[in-house]
Motif scaffolding. Structure first.
Motif, PDB file in Angstrom:
ATOM      1  N   ALA A  15       0.766  -1.226   0.018  1.00 26.22           N
ATOM      2  CA  ALA A  15      -0.011  -0.008  -0.068  1.00 26.22           C
ATOM      3  C   ALA A  15       0.980   1.263   0.013  1.00 26.22           C
ATOM      4  CB  ALA A  15      -1.045   0.023   1.037  1.00 26.22           C
ATOM      5  N   ALA A  16       1.895   1.340   0.642  1.00 24.48           N
ATOM      6  CA  ALA A  16       2.684   2.788   0.844  1.00 24.48           C
ATOM      7  C   ALA A  16       3.239   2.844  -0.285  1.00 24.48           C
ATOM      8  CB  ALA A  16       3.558   2.564   1.949  1.00 24.48           C
ATOM      9  N   GLY A  17       3.801   1.777  -1.092  1.00 23.96           N
ATOM     10  CA  GLY A  17       4.500   1.884  -2.421  1.00 23.96           C
ATOM     11  C   GLY A  17       3.671   2.289  -3.401  1.00 23.96           C
ATOM     12  N   VAL A  18       2.493   1.755  -3.254  1.00 21.28           N
ATOM     13  CA  VAL A  18       1.260   2.082  -4.302  1.00 21.28           C
ATOM     14  C   VAL A  18       1.154   3.670  -4.266  1.00 21.28           C
ATOM     15  CG1 VAL A  18      -1.005   1.692  -4.963  1.00 21.28           C
ATOM     16  CG2 VAL A  18       0.376  -0.189  -4.997  1.00 21.28           C
ATOM     17  N   ALA A  19       0.889   4.099  -2.877  1.00 24.34           N
ATOM     18  CA  ALA A  19       0.485   5.527  -2.723  1.00 24.34           C
ATOM     19  C   ALA A  19       1.504   6.591  -3.142  1.00 24.34           C
ATOM     20  CB  ALA A  19       0.279   5.601  -1.320  1.00 24.34           C
ATOM     21  N   GLU A  20       2.837   5.904  -2.980  1.00 25.17           N
ATOM     22  CA  GLU A  20       3.955   6.768  -3.430  1.00 25.17           C
ATOM     23  C   GLU A  20       3.870   6.936  -5.064  1.00 25.17           C
ATOM     24  OE1 GLU A  20       8.790   6.717  -3.369  1.00 25.17           O
ATOM     25  OE2 GLU A  20       7.775   5.399  -1.757  1.00 25.17           O
ATOM     26  N   VAL A  21       3.407   5.730  -5.757  1.00 24.75           N
ATOM     27  CA  VAL A  21       3.378   5.859  -7.021  1.00 24.75           C
ATOM     28  C   VAL A  21       2.365   6.742  -7.512  1.00 24.75           C
ATOM     29  CG1 VAL A  21       2.904   4.509  -9.167  1.00 24.75           C
ATOM     30  CG2 VAL A  21       4.640   3.594  -7.843  1.00 24.75           C
ATOM     31  N   ARG A  22       1.298   6.562  -7.069  1.00 25.93           N
ATOM     32  CA  ARG A  22       0.143   7.576  -7.499  1.00 25.93           C
ATOM     33  C   ARG A  22       0.595   8.978  -7.031  1.00 25.93           C
ATOM     34  NH1 ARG A  22      -4.981   4.995  -7.154  1.00 25.93           N
ATOM     35  NH2 ARG A  22      -6.005   6.841  -7.766  1.00 25.93           N
ATOM     36  N   ARG A  23       1.098   9.321  -6.003  1.00 27.64           N
ATOM     37  CA  ARG A  23       1.489  10.739  -5.922  1.00 27.64           C
ATOM     38  C   ARG A  23       2.264  11.388  -6.772  1.00 27.64           C
ATOM     39  NH1 ARG A  23       0.831   9.026  -0.215  1.00 27.64           N
ATOM     40  NH2 ARG A  23       3.238   8.757  -0.163  1.00 27.64           N
ATOM     41  N   ALA A  24       3.531  10.453  -7.030  1.00 27.69           N
ATOM     42  CA  ALA A  24       4.527  10.703  -8.094  1.00 27.69           C
ATOM     43  C   ALA A  24       3.730  11.121  -9.453  1.00 27.69           C
ATOM     44  CB  ALA A  24       5.369   9.866  -8.152  1.00 27.69           C
ATOM     45  N   ALA A  25       2.838  10.178  -9.793  1.00 27.75           N
ATOM     46  CA  ALA A  25       2.178  10.321 -11.110  1.00 27.75           C
ATOM     47  C   ALA A  25       1.105  11.332 -11.355  1.00 27.75           C
ATOM     48  CB  ALA A  25       1.847   8.757 -11.641  1.00 27.75           C
ATOM     49  N   VAL A  26       0.243  11.408 -10.158  1.00 25.47           N
ATOM     50  CA  VAL A  26      -0.833  12.425 -10.278  1.00 25.47           C
ATOM     51  C   VAL A  26      -0.943  12.985  -8.804  1.00 25.47           C
ATOM     52  CG1 VAL A  26      -3.208  12.430 -10.813  1.00 25.47           C
ATOM     53  CG2 VAL A  26      -2.121  10.559 -11.346  1.00 25.47           C
ATOM     54  N   PRO A  27       0.091  14.108  -8.859  1.00 23.94           N
ATOM     55  CA  PRO A  27       0.355  14.785  -7.539  1.00 23.94           C
ATOM     56  C   PRO A  27      -0.668  15.513  -7.167  1.00 23.94           C
ATOM     57  CG  PRO A  27       1.377  15.768  -9.261  1.00 23.94           C
ATOM     58  CD  PRO A  27       0.781  14.705 -10.051  1.00 23.94           C
ATOM     59  N   TYR A  28      -1.817  15.574  -7.889  1.00 19.23           N
ATOM     60  CA  TYR A  28      -3.051  16.507  -7.633  1.00 19.23           C
ATOM     61  C   TYR A  28      -4.115  15.731  -6.558  1.00 19.23           C
ATOM     62  CZ  TYR A  28      -0.860  18.408 -11.789  1.00 19.23           C
ATOM     63  OH  TYR A  28      -0.087  18.743 -12.578  1.00 19.23           O
ATOM     64  N   LEU A  29      -4.066  14.320  -6.654  1.00 24.01           N
ATOM     65  CA  LEU A  29      -4.894  13.614  -5.950  1.00 24.01           C
ATOM     66  C   LEU A  29      -4.528  13.462  -4.689  1.00 24.01           C
ATOM     67  CD1 LEU A  29      -5.512  10.862  -8.551  1.00 24.01           C
ATOM     68  CD2 LEU A  29      -7.071  12.942  -8.417  1.00 24.01           C
ATOM     69  N   VAL A  30      -5.520  13.245  -3.758  1.00 21.16           N
ATOM     70  CA  VAL A  30      -5.383  12.699  -2.448  1.00 21.16           C
ATOM     71  C   VAL A  30      -5.153  11.173  -2.381  1.00 21.16           C
ATOM     72  CG1 VAL A  30      -6.445  12.186  -0.074  1.00 21.16           C
ATOM     73  CG2 VAL A  30      -6.361  14.623  -1.217  1.00 21.16           C
ATOM     74  N   CYS A  31      -4.005  10.817  -1.918  1.00 24.45           N
ATOM     75  CA  CYS A  31      -3.879   9.259  -1.719  1.00 24.45           C
ATOM     76  C   CYS A  31      -2.808   9.075  -0.686  1.00 24.45           C
ATOM     77  CB  CYS A  31      -2.894   8.870  -3.252  1.00 24.45           C
ATOM     78  SG  CYS A  31      -2.912   7.240  -3.404  1.00 24.45           S
ATOM     79  N   THR A  32      -3.375   8.034   0.010  1.00 32.29           N
ATOM     80  CA  THR A  32      -2.465   7.541   1.241  1.00 32.29           C
ATOM     81  C   THR A  32      -2.625   6.144   1.431  1.00 32.29           C
ATOM     82  OG1 THR A  32      -4.695   7.289   2.625  1.00 32.29           O
ATOM     83  CG2 THR A  32      -3.642   9.578   2.567  1.00 32.29           C
ATOM     84  N   ALA A  33      -1.765   5.405   2.007  1.00 31.31           N
ATOM     85  CA  ALA A  33      -1.571   4.067   2.090  1.00 31.31           C
ATOM     86  C   ALA A  33      -2.964   3.472   2.529  1.00 31.31           C
ATOM     87  CB  ALA A  33      -0.395   3.654   2.987  1.00 31.31           C
ATOM     88  N   GLU A  34      -3.601   4.117   3.600  1.00 31.03           N
ATOM     89  CA  GLU A  34      -4.920   3.674   4.196  1.00 31.03           C
ATOM     90  C   GLU A  34      -5.929   3.698   3.132  1.00 31.03           C
ATOM     91  OE1 GLU A  34      -7.676   4.539   7.896  1.00 31.03           O
ATOM     92  OE2 GLU A  34      -6.578   6.212   7.016  1.00 31.03           O
ATOM     93  N   SER A  35      -6.032   4.807   2.243  1.00 32.17           N
ATOM     94  CA  SER A  35      -7.054   4.662   1.158  1.00 32.17           C
ATOM     95  C   SER A  35      -6.762   3.667   0.134  1.00 32.17           C
ATOM     96  CB  SER A  35      -7.016   6.209   0.364  1.00 32.17           C
ATOM     97  OG  SER A  35      -6.019   6.511  -0.222  1.00 32.17           O
ATOM     98  N   VAL A  36      -5.428   3.401  -0.186  1.00 36.42           N
ATOM     99  CA  VAL A  36      -5.103   2.278  -1.373  1.00 36.42           C
ATOM    100  C   VAL A  36      -5.933   1.004  -0.700  1.00 36.42           C
ATOM    101  CG1 VAL A  36      -3.338   0.951  -2.272  1.00 36.42           C
ATOM    102  CG2 VAL A  36      -3.328   3.614  -2.366  1.00 36.42           C
TER     103      VAL A  36
END
Length: 309
Positions: A15-36
């Motif tokens: 989850a933490a790694g996926v959230a990091e990818v999402r934030r890097a690729a789409v920095p406008y979205l809210v994304c946390t490990a918990e939400s993933v």
């Protein structure tokens, strides 16, 4: 080109790694490990959600994809896939491998069409079109420096019969919010039209999500009825995302959506949020005007793409 990545099913530990990818690729979205974790494991069963991760040769998560069926679509068997790849991992084949596996998943579910969002970055549209995807509507991300934005004071007093509440005030009876949201989203412009969503599924998608802040989501009542609302999604730190702002048909044209969003933004700033983002269909003129009146400016754009499965 031979792919330098492997694609596998998502695990909670990713989850933490996926959230990091999402934030890097789409920095406008809210994304946390918990939400993933919630999206991967707790979405309504009817959505048939599955997450995938792509790893490089060293085992680092460099890409991710989420796929499933679109809840409440007025057309049956509509699927979606959203792919994100870290910019520093472009060229390894992660995007293509994730798309291929996600499409296989959708085909197995019986989806007739796959929908996705593609950044308007001069590179990603070509990636999608080479794989048979066809361009649809344009949308844009809007950003606001919430810490320093000159947000106006709400009207004082409020118009007769108008009251401000929060989502927390509906914790014991959420059906008024459900009914308002169903009506508002049915009129939202887009390539995919939204229809009926069962109440239990709506609760999972629009109440139980861990990144929805019930304290900061605003509701406008008119003569005791839910007239308008603005949903706040946050990362618990500095980031704020407008999950949805809508008004029931009978109350439109009275500035109530602006009041709801303004109230949510002001209280979010008081709670320590400093950056606000939202997304709009490029043809949603009233909502674009509302956001720009609050100080939002365009940060990026994307296109809706789809292909038959």
């Amino acid at each position: 080109m031979t792919s330098k990545v492997t694609v596998e099913a998502f695990r909670t530990a990713d989850a933490a790694g996926v959230a990091e990818v999402r934030r890097a690729a789409v920095p406008y979205l809210v994304c946390t490990a918990e939400s993933v974790v919630w999206e991967a494991e707790s979405a309504p069963a009817a959505c048939r959600v599955r997450w995938l991760v792509a790893r490089d040769s060293g085992g680092r998560i460099v890409g991710c994809a989420d796929t499933g069926l679109i809840a409440g679509s007025t057309e049956p068997d509509q699927g979606y896939l959203h792919v994100a790849v870290r910019p520093d991992a472009w060229g390894l084949g992660a995007g293509g491998a994730l798309v291929a596996e996600a499409e296989r998943r959708l085909a197995a579910l019986g989806a007739s069409r796959a929908w996705t969002w593609v950044p308007d970055d001069g590179r990603s549209p070509g990636f999608a079109e080479r794989r048979g995807y066809v361009r649809g509507r344009r949308a844009c991300f809007l950003g606001l420096d919430l810490a320093d934005a000159p947000l106006p004071e709400p009207p004082s007093p409020l118009p007769d019969g108008v009251e401000l509440r929060t989502y927390l005030d509906f914790a014991d009876d959420r059906r008024p919010l459900y009914e308002a949201d169903l009506e508002a989203t049915a009129d939202e412009p887009g390539d995919v039209r939204h229809g009926f969503v069962p109440y239990d599924d709506w609760l999972r998608l629009n109440w139980d999500r861990p990144d929805i802040d019930h304290r900061l989501s605003s509701v406008v009542l008119a003569d005791g009825e839910v007239a308008s609302y603005s949903v706040a999604q946050t990362d618990g730190r500095e980031r704020y995302w407008s999950g949805m702002t809508g008004t029931r048909r009978a109350y439109r044209g009275r500035g109530l959506a602006r009041l709801a969003k303004l109230d949510s933004l002001r209280r979010s700033r008081e709670a320590g949020r400093t950056r606000a983002f939202t997304g709009n269909d490029a043809m949603n003129v009233p909502m674009l005007a509302l956001n720009r009146s609050l100080g939002y400016t365009e940060a990026a754009a994307e296109w809706r793409y789809s292909r038959a499965i």
